[in-house]
Design a protein around this motif. Structure first.
Motif, PDB file in Angstrom:
ATOM      1  N   THR A  13      17.604   2.924 -37.475  1.00 38.73           N
ATOM      2  CA  THR A  13      16.229   2.479 -37.516  1.00 38.73           C
ATOM      3  C   THR A  13      15.496   2.846 -38.783  1.00 38.73           C
ATOM      4  OG1 THR A  13      15.540   4.461 -36.363  1.00 38.73           O
ATOM      5  CG2 THR A  13      15.966   2.513 -35.028  1.00 38.73           C
ATOM      6  N   ALA A  54       8.017  -2.995 -35.936  1.00 34.62           N
ATOM      7  CA  ALA A  54       9.063  -2.014 -35.649  1.00 34.62           C
ATOM      8  C   ALA A  54       9.539  -1.355 -36.938  1.00 34.62           C
ATOM      9  CB  ALA A  54      10.235  -2.694 -34.952  1.00 34.62           C
ATOM     10  N   ILE A  56      12.077  -0.626 -39.235  1.00 34.40           N
ATOM     11  CA  ILE A  56      13.426  -1.144 -39.472  1.00 34.40           C
ATOM     12  C   ILE A  56      13.860  -0.827 -40.892  1.00 34.40           C
ATOM     13  CG2 ILE A  56      14.831  -3.231 -39.587  1.00 34.40           C
ATOM     14  CD1 ILE A  56      12.963  -4.424 -37.461  1.00 34.40           C
ATOM     15  N   ASP A  57      15.064  -0.300 -41.020  1.00 30.45           N
ATOM     16  CA  ASP A  57      15.662  -0.022 -42.327  1.00 30.45           C
ATOM     17  C   ASP A  57      16.436  -1.274 -42.736  1.00 30.45           C
ATOM     18  OD1 ASP A  57      17.149   0.785 -44.509  1.00 30.45           O
ATOM     19  OD2 ASP A  57      17.748   2.693 -43.611  1.00 30.45           O
ATOM     20  N   SER A  58      15.810  -2.121 -43.536  1.00 34.98           N
ATOM     21  CA  SER A  58      16.406  -3.402 -43.922  1.00 34.98           C
ATOM     22  C   SER A  58      17.735  -3.231 -44.644  1.00 34.98           C
ATOM     23  CB  SER A  58      15.439  -4.191 -44.804  1.00 34.98           C
ATOM     24  OG  SER A  58      14.259  -4.466 -44.089  1.00 34.98           O
ATOM     25  N   VAL A  61      20.370  -2.543 -42.013  1.00 40.64           N
ATOM     26  CA  VAL A  61      20.664  -3.780 -41.281  1.00 40.64           C
ATOM     27  C   VAL A  61      21.571  -4.675 -42.117  1.00 40.64           C
ATOM     28  CG1 VAL A  61      19.672  -5.898 -40.314  1.00 40.64           C
ATOM     29  CG2 VAL A  61      18.567  -3.693 -39.880  1.00 40.64           C
TER      30      VAL A  61
END
Length: 93
Positions: A13, A54, A56-58, A61
């Motif tokens: 995350t 949210a 989010i660790d792009s 991902v």
């Protein structure tokens, strides 16, 4: 919330300082609102959190997508289950 899956030190995350803000907001929300002013502050806090989206660790991902596409991603069911249990129970097993 699941903070990590897989090897220690990896994060799915990528939660940063917004987690602290969310924790502070949760503390505010869990206290009973005794006045309209308190309720307004809670409403504002909830609106701010919702607008942030949210955490989010792009990059993470993208790395996961690439590993899945390349066929090199190996899921660790034990680590996934442990992270889910920890998130639900609030304690590391």
């Amino acid at each position: 919330m699941i903070n990590s899956i897989g090897s220690p030190g990896t994060s799915l995350t990528g939660i940063g300082s917004s987690a602290t803000q969310r924790g502070e907001a949760a503390t505010k929300i869990n206290k009973p609102a005794s006045s309209l002013e308190d309720r307004g502050a809670v409403s504002t806090t909830v609106s701010q959190l919702a607008s942030q989206g949210a955490p989010i660790d792009s990059d993470r991902v993208s790395a996961l997508k690439a590993a899945i596409k390349a066929g090199t991603y190996k899921a660790d069911p034990h680590a996934i289950a442990q992270a889910m249990i920890s998130a639900d129970m609030g304690a590391k097993l």
